[in-house]
Design a protein around this motif. Structure first.
Motif, PDB file in Angstrom:
ATOM      1  N   ARG A   9      -0.744   5.261  10.253  1.00  0.00           N
ATOM      2  CA  ARG A   9      -1.234   5.564   8.907  1.00  0.00           C
ATOM      3  C   ARG A   9      -2.710   5.241   8.747  1.00  0.00           C
ATOM      4  N   GLY A  10      -3.347   4.806   9.823  1.00  0.00           N
ATOM      5  CA  GLY A  10      -4.781   4.588   9.795  1.00  0.00           C
ATOM      6  C   GLY A  10      -5.230   3.295   9.165  1.00  0.00           C
TER       7      GLY A  10
ATOM      8  N   ILE B  30       7.550  -4.879  15.337  1.00  0.00           N
ATOM      9  CA  ILE B  30       6.797  -3.990  16.226  1.00  0.00           C
ATOM     10  C   ILE B  30       6.686  -2.605  15.606  1.00  0.00           C
ATOM     11  N   SER B  31       7.788  -2.113  15.062  1.00  0.00           N
ATOM     12  CA  SER B  31       7.798  -0.763  14.481  1.00  0.00           C
ATOM     13  C   SER B  31       6.843  -0.654  13.302  1.00  0.00           C
ATOM     14  N   GLU B  32       6.815  -1.654  12.461  1.00  0.00           N
ATOM     15  CA  GLU B  32       5.923  -1.595  11.304  1.00  0.00           C
ATOM     16  C   GLU B  32       4.458  -1.649  11.726  1.00  0.00           C
ATOM     17  N   GLY B  33       4.192  -2.377  12.821  1.00  0.00           N
ATOM     18  CA  GLY B  33       2.830  -2.352  13.351  1.00  0.00           C
ATOM     19  C   GLY B  33       2.435  -0.966  13.815  1.00  0.00           C
TER      20      GLY B  33
ATOM     21  N   GLY C 289      10.354  12.920   6.990  1.00  0.00           N
ATOM     22  CA  GLY C 289       9.862  11.552   7.039  1.00  0.00           C
ATOM     23  C   GLY C 289       8.353  11.467   7.104  1.00  0.00           C
ATOM     24  N   PRO C 290       7.793  10.324   6.732  1.00  0.00           N
ATOM     25  CA  PRO C 290       6.336  10.156   6.731  1.00  0.00           C
ATOM     26  C   PRO C 290       5.720  10.187   8.123  1.00  0.00           C
TER      27      PRO C 290
ATOM     28  N   GLY D  26       0.827  -1.199   0.000  1.00  0.00           N
ATOM     29  CA  GLY D  26       0.000   0.000   0.000  1.00  0.00           C
ATOM     30  C   GLY D  26       0.849   1.231   0.000  1.00  0.00           C
ATOM     31  N   PRO D  27       0.292   2.347   0.408  1.00  0.00           N
ATOM     32  CA  PRO D  27       1.021   3.622   0.395  1.00  0.00           C
ATOM     33  C   PRO D  27       2.293   3.573   1.221  1.00  0.00           C
TER      34      PRO D  27
END
Length: 320
Positions: free
Chosen positions: A314-315, A305-308, A92-93, A26-27
């Motif tokens: 990001r909703g 954990i970080s990606e979660g 950063g995002p 995804g995005p």
């Protein structure tokens, strides 16, 4: 934790779970790919925990590190507070986002038993300020593990632009107490708080789980507003952790889905912002211990954990 051994941590707990999901696209993939040069630089700065490489496929980082029998801690443990945090990327995002990482326990808690045994109010009842945590059969302490994973998470998340605060960085003799850990996240107005732990259950019990706050309204505790978002955060972490580490959710407690709800943890009860605990594996099982003492696996755990957290911020909506 073990419910039979008094030396195990009452702020930890066993859990259960589901099989890893297939990677999402995804995005986030585009946003992460755009940060490759800066993120690579950040991992090079962090080279004392292993060589790292960034790939794109699922919009994630795959990292190589010390072998499973190495057991090195990276920048955790003694002198860790002298290692500066990476600089957050202004472009950063995750710019403008605040994340608090709570490394469970403290490497020197065992030298301050009187202080950590002091009772604190967690809303539903009183319990110990903190505990020593558990350890592997070879003596690798949970507090060393949690601090190392927290440092790896901080490096990654700051290179995505987030402001990251640790509740402790090996820079204090004991604690903080569980109520203070909650207050740190609340005072930071954190968008997400994650408490990192490892379990101390019986040998043969394997896997990770995520602990969610129960709906509590008693004394100074009121979690009603954060129960929903915390469940979303925990569910996303569960999926991303399983995918990145390749480990399954614990089957020795709960309903087998890796999500356990508890009302006896002060760090959750007193939080006013979305917060979960992650029990990354069972230190008392030899197979799980081989993972937990591997720098390469800890890198994957930190990434999962970080990606979660990133997915939550990001909703993204978690699957069931």
């Amino acid at each position: 934790m073990s419910y039979t051994d008094p030396h195990f941590d009452p702020e930890s707990g066993p859990g259960s779970g589901s099989r890893p999901r297939r990677p999402r696209r995804g995005p986030l993939t585009v946003a992460i790919a755009a940060l490759v040069p800066g993120a690579l630089l950040g991992w090079l700065v962090y080279s004392n925990v292993g060589d790292h490489d960034r790939t794109q496929g699922a919009g994630s980082v795959r990292a190589a590190g010390p072998s499973a029998d190495d057991g090195r801690d990276g920048d955790a443990g003694a002198g860790a507070s002298a290692s500066p945090s990476a600089t957050a990327r202004a472009d950063g995002p995750l710019r403008g986002r605040v994340i608090v990482i709570d490394p469970g326990h403290n490497p020197t808690n065992s030298l301050h038993t009187a202080e950590i045994d002091r009772q604190v109010d967690i809303g539903t009842n009183h319990k110990e300020c903190d505990t020593t945590g558990t350890e592997t059969n070879s003596g690798y302490a949970e507090a060393r593990f949690t601090l190392d994973v927290a440092h790896r998470m901080r490096t990654y998340l700051e290179h995505l632009g987030a402001k990251v605060t640790l509740t402790q960085d090996g820079d204090r003799p004991w604690g903080p107490c569980v109520d203070e850990r909650a207050r740190i996240g609340n005072a930071a107005h954190a968008d997400a708080v994650v408490s990192v732990h490892a379990d101390g259950s019986a040998a043969g019990n394997r896997g990770f789980h995520v602990i969610l706050p129960a709906s509590v309204h008693a004394g100074g505790a009121d979690t009603r507003a954060i129960v929903g978002p915390s469940r979303e955060l925990g569910t996303l972490i569960r999926s991303d952790f399983a995918r990145e580490t390749g480990t399954g959710t614990a089957g020795y407690i709960g309903d087998g889905r890796g999500l356990v709800t508890r009302e006896d943890l002060g760090g959750l009860n007193l939080s006013t912002v979305p917060k979960v605990f992650v029990e990354c594996g069972n230190m008392r099982d030899s197979k799980d211990a081989a993972l937990l003492t591997s720098g390469a696996w800890r890198q994957k755990a930190a990434l999962g954990i970080s990606e979660g957290i990133v997915s939550f911020l990001r909703g993204e909506r978690p699957g069931r």
